[in-house]
Each structure stands twice: as C-alpha cells, then as structure tokens.
Enzyme design. Structure first.
Site, mmCIF file in Angstrom:
data_model
loop_
_atom_site.group_PDB
_atom_site.id
_atom_site.type_symbol
_atom_site.label_atom_id
_atom_site.label_comp_id
_atom_site.label_asym_id
_atom_site.label_seq_id
_atom_site.Cartn_x
_atom_site.Cartn_y
_atom_site.Cartn_z
ATOM 1 C CG LEU A 85 -1.857 -1.322 1.261
ATOM 2 C CD1 LEU A 85 -2.693 -0.901 2.727
ATOM 3 C CD2 LEU A 85 -2.955 -1.092 0.077
ATOM 4 N N GLY B 117 2.570 -5.954 8.106
ATOM 5 C CA GLY B 117 2.357 -4.566 7.896
ATOM 6 C C GLY B 117 1.491 -4.573 6.689
ATOM 7 C CG ASP B 118 2.191 -1.414 3.733
ATOM 8 O OD1 ASP B 118 3.150 -1.947 4.139
ATOM 9 O OD2 ASP B 118 2.264 -0.323 2.955
ATOM 10 C CD GLU B 119 6.059 -6.242 2.685
ATOM 11 O OE1 GLU B 119 7.198 -5.535 2.360
ATOM 12 O OE2 GLU B 119 6.386 -7.343 3.261
#
Length: 312
Positions: free
Chosen positions: A182, A223-225
């Site tokens: 993201l 995280g945002d992965e």
C-alpha cells in the site's frame, strides 16, 4: 460401522439387557451396540447426550445416520472389512449430531462372538475428543493464517505456490505471483492511529478477496504487504487484467468509522516459468518489481521480466 453389511449374515442373536447394563450403562463414554446386520439395538445415556438421538430415534437404525461426510467411502469400507473379519477397529471419526453439529470421537468397535464363534454383535465405544480436535484446528489455523485479516500467511502461501508450480510444470501452464504494497500506509497509521490502520488492512483484504478467482490464494505477509497467487493460467494478459483490477479497487476511498481514507497500491508481478522455477526466488522477483512500481510513483504495476514489462 457406517456401511450396510452383506445380506448373507447369520441370524440375529439377542444380547441380554442385564449384560449391557453391568458393562456400559453408567460409563462416561458413549456406547452403542449393533446386531450382526449393522442395526443399532442398544445405546447408553452418554451416547444419547453426545449424538442428540434418544433411544426411540436411533434403535433399529444404521449408524450411517451419524455420517458427517468427512470420511470417504473407502474409510468405512476398510472399517467394515476389519470388524467383519472378527478384528477390533480403532480410529478417529467425525460424526454428525441430530441437530447437524459435528463432533469428533476416538472410536473402538469390537466384534462380539457367540458360542459358535460367529459374530453376533458389534460394540462401539466413543470417547469425545471434540475440544481437543477444535484446539488442534485452531492451532493449525493460526500456523497458516494472518490473525488480523484472516488471510493466508507467508508459510501457507509458499506451500501453495510450490504445489501450483509443480502442477503447472506437469500441465505446461503458468503461475503468477503479485506482490502488493500500500502507498501512504505509514502516513495513515501515523496520523489516524493504529486502530484505523488495522481497519484499513482488513478492508483491503476484503477488496482483494472480491477481485480474485475462487482458487487464487491471497496472503498478508505483515505490515501493509500482501500477495496473490494465481495458478493454472496460459496468458500473461490475465495477470495484467488482475493487476489493473487490484489497482482500481484499492484506489477507491475507504470509509473507516468517521474517517474517509484514500490510499493506492504498488504491484509487482513475477511468473513461472518465465522468471524463475524456485518459489522463494519468484516471490523475491515479484517484490523487486513492486519496488520498481513504488519508485516510479506508485499506483501502478510492474512485471519483473523487462521484456514482458513493455506489455503495459
């Protein structure tokens, strides 16, 4: 004891109620007894509590009424072959209660022989291990899933990726990995708080689910992965279309509580067998392509193979 036996069985013998009462009536384990034809002739109170069937419901019926569909026909065929040969059988069985709920038992079925050496009855003793089974299922779930989003985790993703690549090699097909990160997530987390950041990740997971096919695998690596595994494909344009769809749905605003949040994504793509035949390497290549997309300004996708990248 879920299959109907051969019709060429000896006549039914009567098992005295007094014998059953002394042996099984007060035991904590569920017990039921069938005649040699496989019809239930006696149950104890523990069986009724566990299965939800009272005596009136169950007497004269086959244990097949308990079938959950979780075991195969071969499973029950082997079970029946064992006990009709006069040998006891033991195994883990998932049964279905009268109300439709599933329960798991450690079951022992013992043939009872008459004076002439022929089987007259089968005695099944069930130890309820449903809590233990549910605990094991929960442990297995946590080992392979992300707690926040419910998506697969890296370990599960890699195992499915390896399997997909093996099948693709046999069928001369392609496998693609999309690595998604993201844009602006850190800023959203820092300004709106971690609770909103977590809500955004959950919402992103839901949108990704809506974008893929039923058999595609979506994972959150932390995280945002995120990553998507797309198997059994023959045309790179299918992956390009999916990448564009992902970018489109993630660029639309998110309503998270009192906040309207705008974010974008960078997507990297690597394919088997074009880029690599190693699962970890393929994932790394997709990650590298994602960073190229992010360095180029984000809200775009990049393919790892430079020659294929021109297709954008």
């Amino acid at each position: 004891m879920r299959l109907e036996p051969s019709p060429s069985r000896p006549p039914t013998h009567t098992l005295a109620e007094s014998d059953l009462t002394r042996a099984f009536k007060c035991t904590a384990n569920a017990v039921f007894v069938t005649d040699q034809s496989g019809k239930i002739v006696w149950v104890n109170d523990a069986f009724c509590r566990l299965s939800g069937y009272c005596e009136m419901d169950i007497l004269g019926r086959s244990p097949a009424v308990l079938n959950s569909g979780q075991q195969s026909h071969l499973f029950y065929s082997d079970l029946w072959h064992t006990i009709t040969s006069g040998k006891p059988w033991r195994g883990i069985v998932v049964d279905r209660r009268k109300d439709g709920m599933l329960y798991t038992v450690d079951e022992v079925i013992t043939p009872l022989l008459g004076d002439d050496g022929n089987i007259t009855h089968y005695i099944a003793i069930q130890h309820d291990i449903t809590p233990r089974s549910q605990e094991h299922e929960q442990e297995s779930y946590l080992a392979y899933h992300d707690v926040l989003t419910g998506l697969s985790n890296r370990a599960y993703f890699l195992s499915k990726q390896q399997q997909a690549m093996f099948e693709a090699k046999r069928n001369q097909r392609m496998v693609a990995v999309l690595f998604i990160d993201l844009d602006k997530f850190k800023m959203i987390n820092d300004t709106l708080g971690h609770a909103t950041g977590d809500a955004l990740l959950v919402a992103v997971a839901e949108r990704l689910r809506s974008a893929v096919r039923k058999n595609d695998v979506i994972a959150r690596f932390g995280g945002d992965e995120f990553a998507i595994l797309v198997a059994d494909i023959h045309d790179i344009n299918i992956i390009v279309a999916l990448a564009k769809k992902v970018l489109d749905i993630l660029s639309q605003q998110f309503l998270l509580g009192d906040h309207i949040v705008h974010t974008y994504a960078s997507v990297g793509i690597a394919t088997y067998p074009n880029d690599s035949e190693e699962p970890e390497v393929l994932l790394t290549q997709a990650d590298q392509a994602m960073y190229r997309a992010k360095k180029a300004g984000g809200n775009r996708f990049e393919l790892y193979a430079p020659a294929v990248s021109k297709m954008q």
